[in-house]
Motif scaffolding. Structure first.
Motif, short mmCIF file in Angstrom:
data_model
loop_
_atom_site.label_atom_id
_atom_site.label_comp_id
_atom_site.label_asym_id
_atom_site.label_seq_id
_atom_site.Cartn_x
_atom_site.Cartn_y
_atom_site.Cartn_z
N LEU A 20 0.85 -1.19 0.00
CA LEU A 20 0.00 0.00 0.00
C LEU A 20 0.89 1.24 0.00
O LEU A 20 1.66 1.46 0.95
CB LEU A 20 -0.91 0.03 1.23
N VAL A 21 0.80 2.03 -1.06
CA VAL A 21 1.54 3.28 -1.19
C VAL A 21 0.52 4.42 -1.13
O VAL A 21 -0.30 4.55 -2.03
CB VAL A 21 2.33 3.34 -2.50
N PRO A 22 0.54 5.24 -0.09
CA PRO A 22 -0.44 6.33 -0.02
C PRO A 22 -0.06 7.46 -0.97
O PRO A 22 1.10 7.59 -1.36
CB PRO A 22 -0.32 6.79 1.44
N LEU A 54 -4.56 5.30 8.55
CA LEU A 54 -3.56 6.26 8.99
C LEU A 54 -2.43 6.45 7.99
O LEU A 54 -1.61 7.36 8.13
CB LEU A 54 -2.96 5.80 10.32
N ALA A 55 -2.39 5.61 6.96
CA ALA A 55 -1.24 5.60 6.05
C ALA A 55 -1.07 6.92 5.32
O ALA A 55 0.04 7.47 5.25
CB ALA A 55 -1.37 4.45 5.05
N GLU A 56 -2.15 7.47 4.78
CA GLU A 56 -2.03 8.71 4.00
C GLU A 56 -1.66 9.89 4.89
O GLU A 56 -0.73 10.65 4.58
CB GLU A 56 -3.32 9.00 3.25
N VAL A 61 4.27 3.88 4.09
CA VAL A 61 4.15 2.77 3.15
C VAL A 61 3.95 1.50 3.96
O VAL A 61 4.67 1.26 4.94
CB VAL A 61 5.40 2.65 2.26
N LEU A 62 2.98 0.68 3.57
CA LEU A 62 2.67 -0.55 4.29
C LEU A 62 2.87 -1.74 3.37
O LEU A 62 2.47 -1.71 2.20
CB LEU A 62 1.22 -0.55 4.78
N VAL A 63 3.48 -2.79 3.89
CA VAL A 63 3.56 -4.06 3.17
C VAL A 63 3.03 -5.14 4.09
O VAL A 63 3.41 -5.23 5.26
CB VAL A 63 4.99 -4.38 2.68
N ALA A 64 2.10 -5.95 3.56
CA ALA A 64 1.43 -6.97 4.37
C ALA A 64 1.60 -8.33 3.70
O ALA A 64 0.94 -8.62 2.70
CB ALA A 64 -0.05 -6.64 4.54
N PRO A 65 2.49 -9.17 4.23
CA PRO A 65 2.61 -10.54 3.71
C PRO A 65 1.45 -11.40 4.22
O PRO A 65 0.77 -11.06 5.17
CB PRO A 65 3.94 -11.02 4.30
#
Length: 209
Positions: A20-22, A54-56, A61-65
């Protein structure tokens, strides 16, 4: 920098990882990264859920495996195939996103929180901070560095009761020299929005953002 949005990373043929890239991030970075781990029976989208709102606003930047099985391998006794997928996901992210190496954290909920503690404490040279929402335990394994730790837990949790979990695991972390922020809240086995926000604000304070 990849375009804003959510996409699969292509690091596994099934149960892939999500990135996820805001919007609004600087094209050339550096940007903070949080590895987000889901609870038992969950998936990558569930891993993103507590921090997605909350990311934006916070430029994360979030990465979820995705775990290979119903939960993370170390919960059942040892690190293995799940670590391999996490490593592939991180390699892909570091190859395409200008990540600030001083602002990398691992976070998780429930079994994902336990796994985050195991990964974070074993890789303190990579993760400067660990966020554990309602963890059950700290998996056995090597330790490296002294990442800071944020732990939250609901006092009415009937899935992972607080007296048998966080209230037991926090003191040894402090005794081992980790900076630990610990929050108990009036709730059950959940991540309330205000607790997720407190965790992100704690990360920003740690990182000097």
């Amino acid at each position: 920098m990849p375009p804003p949005g959510e996409r699969a990373l292509g690091v596994a043929p099934v149960r892939d990882a999500l990135l996820l890239v805001p919007p609004g991030l600087p094209a050339d970075g550096p940007v903070p990264l949080v590895v987000a781990l889901h609870g038992a029976g969950g998936d990558a989208a569930g891993g993103l859920a507590p921090l997605r709102p909350l990311a934006e606003a916070h430029g994360l930047v979030l990465v979820a495996p995705d775990s290979r099985g119903a939960t993370w391998d170390a919960v059942g006794g040892g690190f293995g195939v799940d670590v391999e997928v996490v490593d592939r996901a991180l390699a892909e992210v570091f190859a395409t996103v200008p990540v600030d190496p001083a602002r990398v954290a691992v976070a998780g909920f429930s079994d994902g929180a336990s796994y985050a503690l195991g990964l974070g404490l074993a890789n303190g040279d990579l993760f400067s901070a660990v966020v554990a929402f309602s963890p059950g335990f700290v998996p056995r394994g090597p330790r490296a560095g002294r990442p800071a730790v944020f732990v939250s837990h609901g006092v009415h949790d009937d899935v992972l009761p607080i007296d048998a979990t966080s209230r037991r695991l926090v003191p040894p972390l402090r005794e081992a020299g980790h900076e630990v922020a610990y929050e108990e809240f009036d709730g059950a086995h959940v991540v309330p929005p205000e607790v997720a926000r407190a965790a992100v604000e704690w990360l920003e304070a740690r990182w000097g953002a």
